[in-house]
Scaffold this motif. Structure first.
Motif: not given
Ligand SMILES: Nc1ncnc2c1ncn2[C@@H]1O[C@H](COP(=O)(O)OP(=O)(O)O)[C@@H](O)[C@H]1O
Ligand SMILES: [Mg+2]
Lengths: 293, 243
Positions: A162, A165, A169, A178-182, B85-86, B109-110, B112-116, B156
């Motif tokens: 992860k 990934l 990203a 950043r929008l998906v939380g990375v 996002a969180r 997959r990305l 679901a980044w904020v998911q476990r 996504r």
């Protein structure tokens, strides 16, 4: 024939070192667009750290492990303190900063360890081993193995986890990431840490055959840049293969093309790369970006 | 004043109070106030340059703002896209944001980044919505057709199991059949409890799907209310529905 195989294997050993350093350069370039000219000096610094630990009585492998860890931390800290403040500034500024970093680290290693070359005893003996009538140097085989293992581990990290990934990203599209939380800044720091680790591997593997001194990695850095360009500046696989190809090529040219000799090896290698780039401007493995609006 | 109809409830999930935003010298939002209730399907209409995109950016923390933004009745300070996002906000930006150099599966997959972890059930759910993604998990996102990219962007966002889904002009440049597919998916997500805010040029489409709507003009909310009421509104009809 036996000599040819020997030269190929010995070329692969140097090529593994070029490839590891080239991979470090490509990882940072992909993520931030920055060419890190200090990558070679960072590797030299790591090698000196390893040498000092061994000098203080550590065995090689624990010293190597500690060096990897310290290099990782050093890469992260360097990104956060030196690179981050000007990350959003003009690219040229960052490039000049990395050149400044090169000079600064070179000065630091000279100041701490002195300019005289030091003997670095690696973990592998230089004694030959015989395989089917061909004598290989144990050191070459060991260096190839270590380079392959570190490159494969980095590859698995990027493609199978992860975290990897997130790293990909952040490199591919920071805004979107950043929008998906990375947490993109964290990923960039991590990228510098990993690049420093690859550099440490390259530096420590190079030190036994090159003698350890502050300018040790400067030629290697040139080869690594050449390897990265050959493979395609944005292709990690290309960087590694580019390094191996270059290592073998340099060795074979040096051995078999007598008028070239040692002095012209680099020039010939660069000419070959130039030829490749004329045919494939994006490098052997580089992709021209696919984009659709 | 608003009355809740359809699946909306009176619990406010999101509230903007006099939100202003600027890009350098240009002020894009001159004080936008709006409320989105839990379970709502809200459409934001307006001409080009009215500030619709900026409003979504304000919500997801991608543009600096003044004024108050409340999520779950809590005032948000120091917002950043990662923090939003969180909190459960998924933003599908204008021009279908996907990671064009990554594969379809990596894009999901990305999400679901904020998911476990990446839940196989969520993945199966996305593939059930969009079988065309299921057929090409390893294809590079940038090589997908426009419609497939929009499906991927939406898929996504679904992987994040958002409480609030923001979409910026999802119909732009897509064939009518694909647009219908996307909006059917949105309707179904909304019925499943996801609150949706969609920005659309295609006002007829948006008002048909939404239960509430706001109209923006030069960075201000000029109208707001039930989607049905807005559809009947003379000026909305003339300016945005074109009859
Ligand atoms: N990145 C930007 N830099 C400067 N001005 C911008 C930028 N993005 C939008 N604007 C301006 O802000 C205003 C609102 O834009 P936007 O929110 O994109 O409108 P809409 O999505 O309704 O078309 C417009 O006047 C636009 O020109
Ligand atoms: Mg817009």
């Amino acid at each position: 024939m036996a000599n040819f195989i020997q030269q190929v294997v010995s070329g692969l050993a140097s090529g593994g070192i070029y490839g590891a350093l080239a991979l470090a350069i490509v990882l940072i370039h992909r993520a931030t667009g920055v060419l890190n000219f200090a990558q070679g000096e960072m590797a030299t610094l790591s090698a000196f750290v390893c040498w000092s630990l061994i000098d203080h009585g550590w065995a090689f492998w624990p010293a190597f492990g500690a060096t990897i860890f310290l290099s990782f931390a050093g890469g992260v800290v360097l990104e956060q303190t030196v690179i981050r403040p000007i990350q959003n500034g003009p690219l040229l500024g960052i490039v000049i900063l990395t050149i400044g970093l090169l000079i600064a680290i070179n000065g630091l290693t000279t100041w701490v360890w002195g300019g005289a070359a030091k003997q670095f005893h690696g973990p592998f003996s230089t004694a030959p081993i015989n395989v089917g009538g061909v004598a290989f140097s144990k050191q070459d085989i060991g260096v190839i193995a270590i380079s392959v293992v570190s490159v494969v581990l980095i590859g698995l990290l990027f493609t199978r986890t992860k975290l990897g990934l997130g790293l990909r990203a952040a490199a591919a599209n920071p805004t979107e990431a950043r929008l998906v939380g990375v947490r993109v800044p964290g990923m960039l720091a991590l990228g510098w840490g990993l690049a420093a680790v690859l550099g440490a591997v390259a530096g420590v593997m190079a030190a036994p055959s090159l003698f350890l001194e502050p300018n040790m990695m400067q030629t290697v850095l040139l080869y690594a840049f050449a390897a990265a360009v050959l493979g395609g500046m944005d292709s990690p696989v290309g960087a590694v293969i580019g390094g191996l190809v270059l290592g073998v090529l340099l060795n074979l040219v040096g051995t078999y093309v007598h008028w070239v000799g040692g002095e012209l090896r680099l020039a010939v290698a660069l000419a070959v790369i130039l030829g490749v780039l004329l045919i494939r401007p994006a490098g052997l493995f580089g992709r021209t970006a696919v984009r659709r609006v | 004043m608003r009355s809740s109809t359809g699946c909306g409830s009176d619990l406010s999930l999101l509230e903007l109070r006099d939100v202003q935003a600027r890009y350098g010298e240009i002020t894009a939002l001159h004080g936008v106030s709006l409320t989105v209730a839990e379970g709502d399907f809200v459409a934001i209409l307006g001409a080009n340059g009215a500030g619709k995109t900026t409003t979504l950016r304000a919500i997801s923390g991608t543009v600096k703002t003044s004024g108050d933004i409340l999520f779950d009745d809590h005032k948000l300070f120091r917002r950043s896209p990662e923090a939003m996002a969180r909190k459960g906000v998924a933003h599908v930006p204008e021009g279908r944001g996907t990671f064009s150099t990554l594969s379809v599966l990596d894009n999901l997959r990305l999400g679901a980044w904020v998911q476990r972890g990446v839940s196989p059930r969520d993945l199966a759910n996305v593939f059930e919505f969009f079988p065309r993604l299921y057929e090409r998990p390893d294809q590079q996102a940038g090589t997908l057709s426009g419609g497939e990219q929009q499906m991927l962007a939406l898929g996504r966002a679904m992987m994040a199991k958002p409480r609030l889904l923001l979409l910026d002009e999802p119909s732009l440049g897509l064939a009518p059949l694909v647009v219908r597919e996307i909006f059917a998916a949105l309707k179904q997500l909304n019925e499943g409890g996801t609150t949706i805010v969609v920005v659309e040029q295609n006002a007829a489409l948006a008002l048909a799907a939404a239960n509430h709507a706001y109209v923006l003009e030069t960075g201000r909310v000029v109208l707001g209310g039930d989607a049905a009421d807005l559809k009947a509104n003379e000026s909305v009809r003339r300016s945005y529905l074109g009859y």
